[in-house]
Design a protein around this motif. Structure first.
Motif, PDB file in Angstrom:
ATOM      1  N   LEU A   6       0.835  -1.198   0.000  1.00  0.00           N
ATOM      2  CA  LEU A   6       0.000   0.000   0.000  1.00  0.00           C
ATOM      3  C   LEU A   6       0.874   1.254   0.000  1.00  0.00           C
ATOM      4  O   LEU A   6       1.867   1.328   0.721  1.00  0.00           O
ATOM      5  CB  LEU A   6      -0.916   0.016   1.225  1.00  0.00           C
ATOM      6  CG  LEU A   6      -2.115  -0.935   1.191  1.00  0.00           C
ATOM      7  CD1 LEU A   6      -2.847  -0.906   2.528  1.00  0.00           C
ATOM      8  CD2 LEU A   6      -3.062  -0.561   0.062  1.00  0.00           C
ATOM      9  N   SER A   7       0.490   2.219  -0.796  1.00  0.00           N
ATOM     10  CA  SER A   7       1.218   3.487  -0.891  1.00  0.00           C
ATOM     11  C   SER A   7       0.209   4.629  -0.965  1.00  0.00           C
ATOM     12  O   SER A   7      -0.929   4.443  -1.406  1.00  0.00           O
ATOM     13  CB  SER A   7       2.127   3.492  -2.125  1.00  0.00           C
ATOM     14  OG  SER A   7       3.050   2.419  -2.080  1.00  0.00           O
ATOM     15  N   TYR A   8       0.648   5.807  -0.573  1.00  0.00           N
ATOM     16  CA  TYR A   8      -0.209   6.985  -0.532  1.00  0.00           C
ATOM     17  C   TYR A   8       0.196   7.963  -1.627  1.00  0.00           C
ATOM     18  O   TYR A   8       1.382   8.142  -1.911  1.00  0.00           O
ATOM     19  CB  TYR A   8      -0.072   7.712   0.813  1.00  0.00           C
ATOM     20  CG  TYR A   8      -0.497   6.940   2.038  1.00  0.00           C
ATOM     21  CD1 TYR A   8      -1.690   7.244   2.682  1.00  0.00           C
ATOM     22  CD2 TYR A   8       0.313   5.932   2.569  1.00  0.00           C
ATOM     23  CE1 TYR A   8      -2.077   6.561   3.835  1.00  0.00           C
ATOM     24  CE2 TYR A   8      -0.066   5.234   3.704  1.00  0.00           C
ATOM     25  CZ  TYR A   8      -1.257   5.555   4.337  1.00  0.00           C
ATOM     26  OH  TYR A   8      -1.633   4.880   5.468  1.00  0.00           O
ATOM     27  N   ALA A   9      -0.789   8.637  -2.204  1.00  0.00           N
ATOM     28  CA  ALA A   9      -0.547   9.766  -3.103  1.00  0.00           C
ATOM     29  C   ALA A   9      -1.359  10.948  -2.588  1.00  0.00           C
ATOM     30  O   ALA A   9      -2.523  10.785  -2.196  1.00  0.00           O
ATOM     31  CB  ALA A   9      -0.946   9.426  -4.537  1.00  0.00           C
ATOM     32  N   LEU A  60       0.814  -0.401  -4.771  1.00  0.00           N
ATOM     33  CA  LEU A  60       1.783   0.105  -5.734  1.00  0.00           C
ATOM     34  C   LEU A  60       2.097  -0.951  -6.789  1.00  0.00           C
ATOM     35  O   LEU A  60       2.476  -2.083  -6.471  1.00  0.00           O
ATOM     36  CB  LEU A  60       3.075   0.517  -5.026  1.00  0.00           C
ATOM     37  CG  LEU A  60       4.153   1.128  -5.930  1.00  0.00           C
ATOM     38  CD1 LEU A  60       3.700   2.477  -6.460  1.00  0.00           C
ATOM     39  CD2 LEU A  60       5.469   1.268  -5.175  1.00  0.00           C
ATOM     40  N   THR A  61       1.921  -0.576  -8.058  1.00  0.00           N
ATOM     41  CA  THR A  61       2.273  -1.442  -9.175  1.00  0.00           C
ATOM     42  C   THR A  61       3.102  -0.621 -10.158  1.00  0.00           C
ATOM     43  O   THR A  61       3.537   0.487  -9.844  1.00  0.00           O
ATOM     44  CB  THR A  61       1.005  -1.984  -9.870  1.00  0.00           C
ATOM     45  OG1 THR A  61       0.252  -0.888 -10.388  1.00  0.00           O
ATOM     46  CG2 THR A  61       0.144  -2.762  -8.898  1.00  0.00           C
ATOM     47  N   LYS A  62       3.311  -1.166 -11.356  1.00  0.00           N
ATOM     48  CA  LYS A  62       4.030  -0.414 -12.371  1.00  0.00           C
ATOM     49  C   LYS A  62       3.477  -0.753 -13.751  1.00  0.00           C
ATOM     50  O   LYS A  62       2.795  -1.770 -13.933  1.00  0.00           O
ATOM     51  CB  LYS A  62       5.528  -0.703 -12.319  1.00  0.00           C
ATOM     52  CG  LYS A  62       5.908  -2.138 -12.676  1.00  0.00           C
ATOM     53  CD  LYS A  62       7.413  -2.319 -12.613  1.00  0.00           C
ATOM     54  CE  LYS A  62       7.813  -3.743 -12.984  1.00  0.00           C
ATOM     55  NZ  LYS A  62       9.274  -3.930 -12.949  1.00  0.00           N
ATOM     56  N   ARG A  63       3.769   0.111 -14.712  1.00  0.00           N
ATOM     57  CA  ARG A  63       3.323  -0.122 -16.077  1.00  0.00           C
ATOM     58  C   ARG A  63       4.004  -1.358 -16.656  1.00  0.00           C
ATOM     59  O   ARG A  63       5.198  -1.588 -16.445  1.00  0.00           O
ATOM     60  CB  ARG A  63       3.648   1.084 -16.958  1.00  0.00           C
ATOM     61  CG  ARG A  63       2.730   2.274 -16.783  1.00  0.00           C
ATOM     62  CD  ARG A  63       1.464   2.137 -17.604  1.00  0.00           C
ATOM     63  NE  ARG A  63       1.705   2.219 -19.021  1.00  0.00           N
ATOM     64  CZ  ARG A  63       1.711   3.335 -19.735  1.00  0.00           C
ATOM     65  NH1 ARG A  63       1.496   4.487 -19.139  1.00  0.00           N
ATOM     66  NH2 ARG A  63       1.914   3.309 -21.031  1.00  0.00           N
TER      67      ARG A  63
END
Length: 481
Positions: A288-291, A314-317
């Motif tokens: 889990l990450s916050y923006a 959090l993932t990535k393209r």
């Protein structure tokens, strides 16, 4: 005609020197302490400023004039007109971004899960989904609320807004503070020009009137005026969407002469607010990450400034070599670009920044497939840009810095100001992690022959000509703050 111009210029200088409330007004009773006192300005006289960097009187005057011009530029009408910068990706971009974001690369989640199997990772991810926050007000206070703020700027003939965050620069005595934000908030990649009239308002969600207005004194900390920005050459020489992985930038804020606001607030931004640290390490995917950010939709008397956030996995393209971090399902909106991403945030609302918001869908497409993307800040030029922001003087920057990064050796990176003049080509920068050099053992080597070491020639790194890739027909708007 030329003579008359010089005469008028001389007359203006004389009048400014004697007018008690002119731009460079001097006090009439003490013989000329430099202070701008018109329009509610109450700056510290030059002789009384805490000046660890030896700033000259002329430079101090220049900073005061810049502050006055920028603050007075932001009239109520311009503040109301300022909107997030938007662009279109076209039909091809719609299909590409939308479908790929539905198949985001979660492989690293399994790889980062201490060797657990895919089923265990999926189970933990389902548990995390119960803690997800798509889009909400941040009511936990803490350092991130105080360090982040709204960034206003002018790009060409139009005015815009983004988000930005005060960050640690490792030196409280270097005479400047730093902000991190998105590159599209400071440099126009289509027009090939730096933005101007930057104004940063930290902690705008402070319980007061809570909206962008003409009075910096009613904000908790007031306003700061950055002097210049730092971007990557791969951002400035390319155009959206080819430059998305380089959509990060830094703003330099002088510690004297740049603050407008409550008198009890320290003029140094990094002293006044609890600046956050930036992490240059690879984050943990699958966690889990916050923006955070300040969306445009919350900046009016009916909808006061509201510091908003999302909390997602959090993932990535799956394309772009993993250069873009993704929070799928994040509902942050236009205006949040440049806002910080934090993975581990403690009870004091403090944590290291792992990314900054770059883009996501808006309007109807946001309901179909909400997400937010951020360029990664590890294994690329981000740290080198940070070092150049710390070390290049405001005079050399001359309004902006473009860094052509030399991978693996920041000291060899070529730095140009906004006019293309090369600066700082030989200034060494420390490595991100200091290493201990072994103590050399005493040797009795023969006297070396008088061979001279080759002096590195000040060669200019080849700068690719700015490219304009074929732009698709415009149809789908994405935020670019």
């Amino acid at each position: 005609m030329t003579a008359s111009i010089y005469l008028r210029a001389a007359l203006i200088v004389v009048l400014a020197a004697h007018a008690p409330s002119a731009v460079l007004g001097g006090s009439s009773d003490d013989g000329g302490d430099v202070v701008i006192d018109a329009g509610g300005y109450d700056d510290t006289p030059y002789e009384q400023i805490d000046n660890p960097t030896g700033i000259s009187k002329l430079e101090y005057l220049d900073l005061l004039n810049l502050k006055r011009e920028v603050v007075e530029f932001w009239t109520p009408d311009r503040l109301n007109e300022a909107k997030p910068f938007q662009m279109d990706l076209g039909h091809t971009g719609l299909n590409k971004s939308y479908h790929e974001s539905k198949d985001l690369d979660l492989g690293d989640a399994a790889a980062d899960a201490d060797g657990d199997g895919e089923e265990d990772v999926r189970h933990r991810r389902n548990l995390r989904s119960l803690q997800d926050v798509r889009y909400d007000a941040w009511n936990s206070n803490g350092d991130v609320l105080h360090a982040a703020g709204r960034l206003m700027y002018q790009n060409g003939g139009k005015v815009y807004r983004c988000s930005a965050t005060a960050i640690e620069d490792g030196d409280l005595e270097d005479g400047q503070s730093l902000l991190i934000t998105a590159a599209h908030c400071v440099y126009d990649d289509m027009g090939k020009a730096f933005a101007t009239n930057f104004m940063f308002i930290p902690h705008q969600d402070d319980g007061g009137l809570e909206m962008s207005d003409y009075d910096c004194n009613n904000d908790k900390y007031g306003c700061w005026i950055p002097s210049h920005a730092v971007v990557d050459h791969n951002w400035s020489s390319k155009t959206w969407t080819d430059n998305i992985p380089h959509d990060y930038a830094f703003l330099v804020v002088p510690n004297v002469g740049s603050h407008k606001g409550p008198s009890g607030v320290n003029d140094s931004l990094e002293v006044a607010v609890p600046a956050l640290e930036v992490s240059w390490d690879r984050p943990r995917f699958g966690e889990l990450s916050y923006a955070f950010g300040y969306p445009l939709s919350y900046d009016s008397p009916t909808r006061p400034s509201d510091f908003r956030y999302c909390k997602r996995t959090l993932t990535k393209r799956s394309d772009m070599d993993g250069n873009m971090l993704v929070l799928k399902g994040c509902g942050l909106r236009e205006g949040a670009s440049g806002g910080p991403w934090i993975q581990d945030i403690n009870g004091q609302g403090r944590g290291k920044i792992i990314g900054i918001s770059s883009n996501g869908p808006i309007g109807f497409f946001a309901f179909l497939n909400s997400f937010m993307e951020a360029p990664r800040l590890y294994d690329n030029s981000a740290w080198c840009l940070y070092e150049k922001a710390r070390r290049v003087s405001r005079a050399d920057a001359n309004g902006g810095i473009i860094v052509t990064w030399a991978p693996g050796d920041c000291a060899k990176s070529v730095v140009r100001n906004r006019y293309g003049n090369v600066i700082d080509t030989s200034t060494p920068a420390p490595t991100p992690e200091p290493t201990e050099e072994p103590t050399p053992e005493p040797t009795h080597a023969p006297t070396p022959s008088p061979t001279s070491l080759p002096t590195p020639s000040p060669t200019l790194a080849h700068t690719p000509s700015p490219t304009r890739e074929n732009q698709n027909a415009m149809s789908m708007q994405f935020i670019r703050s």
